[in-house]
Motif scaffolding. Structure first.
Motif, PDB file in Angstrom:
ATOM      1  N   ILE A 198       0.823  -1.149  -0.040  1.00  0.00           N
ATOM      2  CA  ILE A 198       0.040   0.102   0.248  1.00  0.00           C
ATOM      3  C   ILE A 198       0.801   1.082  -0.092  1.00  0.00           C
ATOM      4  N   VAL A 199       1.717   1.098   0.919  1.00  0.00           N
ATOM      5  CA  VAL A 199       2.930   2.551   0.775  1.00  0.00           C
ATOM      6  C   VAL A 199       3.542   2.556  -0.525  1.00  0.00           C
ATOM      7  N   LEU A 200       3.853   1.422  -1.376  1.00  0.00           N
ATOM      8  CA  LEU A 200       4.464   1.531  -2.456  1.00  0.00           C
ATOM      9  C   LEU A 200       3.369   2.121  -3.556  1.00  0.00           C
ATOM     10  N   ARG A 201       2.159   2.199  -3.189  1.00  0.00           N
ATOM     11  CA  ARG A 201       1.269   2.999  -4.141  1.00  0.00           C
ATOM     12  C   ARG A 201       1.680   4.511  -4.147  1.00  0.00           C
ATOM     13  N   ILE A 202       1.791   4.911  -2.832  1.00  0.00           N
ATOM     14  CA  ILE A 202       2.209   6.255  -2.570  1.00  0.00           C
ATOM     15  C   ILE A 202       3.633   6.390  -3.214  1.00  0.00           C
ATOM     16  N   LEU A 203       4.460   5.694  -3.089  1.00  0.00           N
ATOM     17  CA  LEU A 203       5.777   6.056  -3.595  1.00  0.00           C
ATOM     18  C   LEU A 203       5.777   5.932  -5.052  1.00  0.00           C
ATOM     19  N   SER A 204       4.928   5.480  -5.793  1.00  0.00           N
ATOM     20  CA  SER A 204       4.914   5.525  -7.336  1.00  0.00           C
ATOM     21  C   SER A 204       4.099   6.403  -7.800  1.00  0.00           C
ATOM     22  N   THR A 205       3.347   7.277  -7.064  1.00  0.00           N
ATOM     23  CA  THR A 205       2.429   8.487  -7.797  1.00  0.00           C
ATOM     24  C   THR A 205       2.685   9.642  -7.163  1.00  0.00           C
ATOM     25  N   ARG A 206       3.677   9.887  -6.382  1.00  0.00           N
ATOM     26  CA  ARG A 206       4.022  11.268  -5.934  1.00  0.00           C
ATOM     27  C   ARG A 206       5.460  11.702  -6.535  1.00  0.00           C
ATOM     28  N   ASN A 207       5.447  12.961  -6.903  1.00  0.00           N
ATOM     29  CA  ASN A 207       6.947  13.449  -7.223  1.00  0.00           C
ATOM     30  C   ASN A 207       7.952  13.575  -5.957  1.00  0.00           C
ATOM     31  N   THR A 252      12.497  -4.200   3.905  1.00  0.00           N
ATOM     32  CA  THR A 252      13.672  -4.223   3.056  1.00  0.00           C
ATOM     33  C   THR A 252      13.591  -3.551   1.740  1.00  0.00           C
ATOM     34  N   LEU A 253      12.452  -4.289   1.092  1.00  0.00           N
ATOM     35  CA  LEU A 253      12.028  -3.595  -0.215  1.00  0.00           C
ATOM     36  C   LEU A 253      11.766  -2.117  -0.071  1.00  0.00           C
ATOM     37  N   LEU A 254      10.823  -1.765   0.734  1.00  0.00           N
ATOM     38  CA  LEU A 254      10.407  -0.429   1.034  1.00  0.00           C
ATOM     39  C   LEU A 254      11.679   0.271   1.229  1.00  0.00           C
ATOM     40  N   GLN A 255      12.718  -0.014   2.265  1.00  0.00           N
ATOM     41  CA  GLN A 255      13.719   0.655   2.336  1.00  0.00           C
ATOM     42  C   GLN A 255      14.524   0.879   1.180  1.00  0.00           C
ATOM     43  N   ARG A 256      14.705  -0.157   0.263  1.00  0.00           N
ATOM     44  CA  ARG A 256      15.567   0.050  -1.136  1.00  0.00           C
ATOM     45  C   ARG A 256      14.749   1.122  -2.058  1.00  0.00           C
ATOM     46  N   THR A 257      13.327   0.965  -2.030  1.00  0.00           N
ATOM     47  CA  THR A 257      12.731   1.902  -2.777  1.00  0.00           C
ATOM     48  C   THR A 257      12.846   3.614  -2.255  1.00  0.00           C
TER      49      THR A 257
END
Length: 275
Positions: free
Chosen positions: A166-175, A199-204
């Motif tokens: 769910i957090v990755l959705r935010i990371l992929s749609t904001r500048n 870990t995955l979120l950390q890398r992103t």
């Protein structure tokens, strides 16, 4: 903040092409000449050399380098000589998830768009289609163990992964500016940096907020323990040498990361890219 040293005055693409032709003709290959030319030219200069070489000698420079070189040195030189968008498209096609995150999150929007266009041109399908295909193949090729037994530790771990998605959705749609403010306020409101969520979120997050931290960690893990992960080390240096390699080296805090763990022309070429 790249580390490439470009000579002044700069030889013409014709002069460089002639020097490279001489290096790959006849008995043996002059690897030092290849490093001297390609290891000290930026992306636009390398593209002009490739085009000039093709025009003069009616053959692909990259194909000739492939036939003349070998091993990790050949891999590094070919990755470096490719135009960055097609290079990253090829990396994405072969990629593990972390490499796709690097390309998607540590690139400017214009470069990412160029990578997606190059991917379509090379592979005749979209990068998005292939990412989805790999996910779906994983779903249909797996075997689900059909029992009622439940494990709380597994459930808790996978609940966290769903939260991360769910957090990755935010990371992929904001500048990136908006995201950096979000990261700052998350730490202010909740007391912990957001990159501690997984870990995955950390890398992103690292690739968005401080790419040098991510790539320094990739470089570090590529050389610790028994043996060296040359593919990861090559990817870091080749893809970041023109962008932020100085910051990565500062984050890593020692420029000797290559010296003790590589050898031969491969080592000499990476050192040339590191300036």
């Amino acid at each position: 903040m790249g580390t490439i040293g470009i000579p002044d005055p700069l030889p013409s693409p014709i002069d460089d092409s002639e020097k490279l032709r001489k290096a790959v003709q006849g008995w043996g290959t002059d690897e030092n000449a290849i490093i001297e030319v390609l290891g000290h030219r930026n992306a636009s200069q390398r593209m002009k050399i490739c085009q000039t070489y093709q025009d003069i000698y009616k053959e692909s420079l990259i194909d000739r380098l492939h036939s003349e070189l070998s091993g990790d040195f050949r891999n590094a030189v070919k990755l470096w000589t490719w135009d960055p968008p097609p290079r990253d498209a090829r990396l994405a096609n072969e990629a593990i998830l972390v490499t796709i995150i690097e390309i998607a999150c540590a690139s400017c929007p214009q470069h990412l768009m160029a990578v997606r266009q190059a991917y379509c041109s090379i592979f005749k399908r979209s990068l998005e289609e292939d990412i989805i295909t790999k996910l779906l193949v994983g779903l249909v090729s797996s075997y689900r163990y059909d029992r009622k037994r439940m494990e709380e530790t597994v459930a808790r771990s996978e609940a966290a992964k769903l939260h991360n998605a769910i957090v990755l959705r935010i990371l992929s749609t904001r500048n990136k500016s908006q995201l950096k403010l979000t990261f700052s306020l998350y730490k202010q409101d909740y007391g912990n940096p957001i990159d501690q969520l997984g870990t995955l979120l950390q890398r992103t997050v690292w690739c968005i907020d401080s790419p040098e931290k991510h790539f320094a960690e990739v470089a570090r893990t590529s050389i610790v323990g028994f043996g060296t992960d040359e593919d990861s080390l090559t990817r870091v240096i080749v893809t970041r040498a023109e962008i932020d390699m100085k910051k990565i080296m500062e984050e890593y805090y020692q420029s000797g990361l290559v010296v003790g763990d590589t050898s031969g022309y491969y080592k000499a070429f990476l050192l040339a890219l590191l300036g």
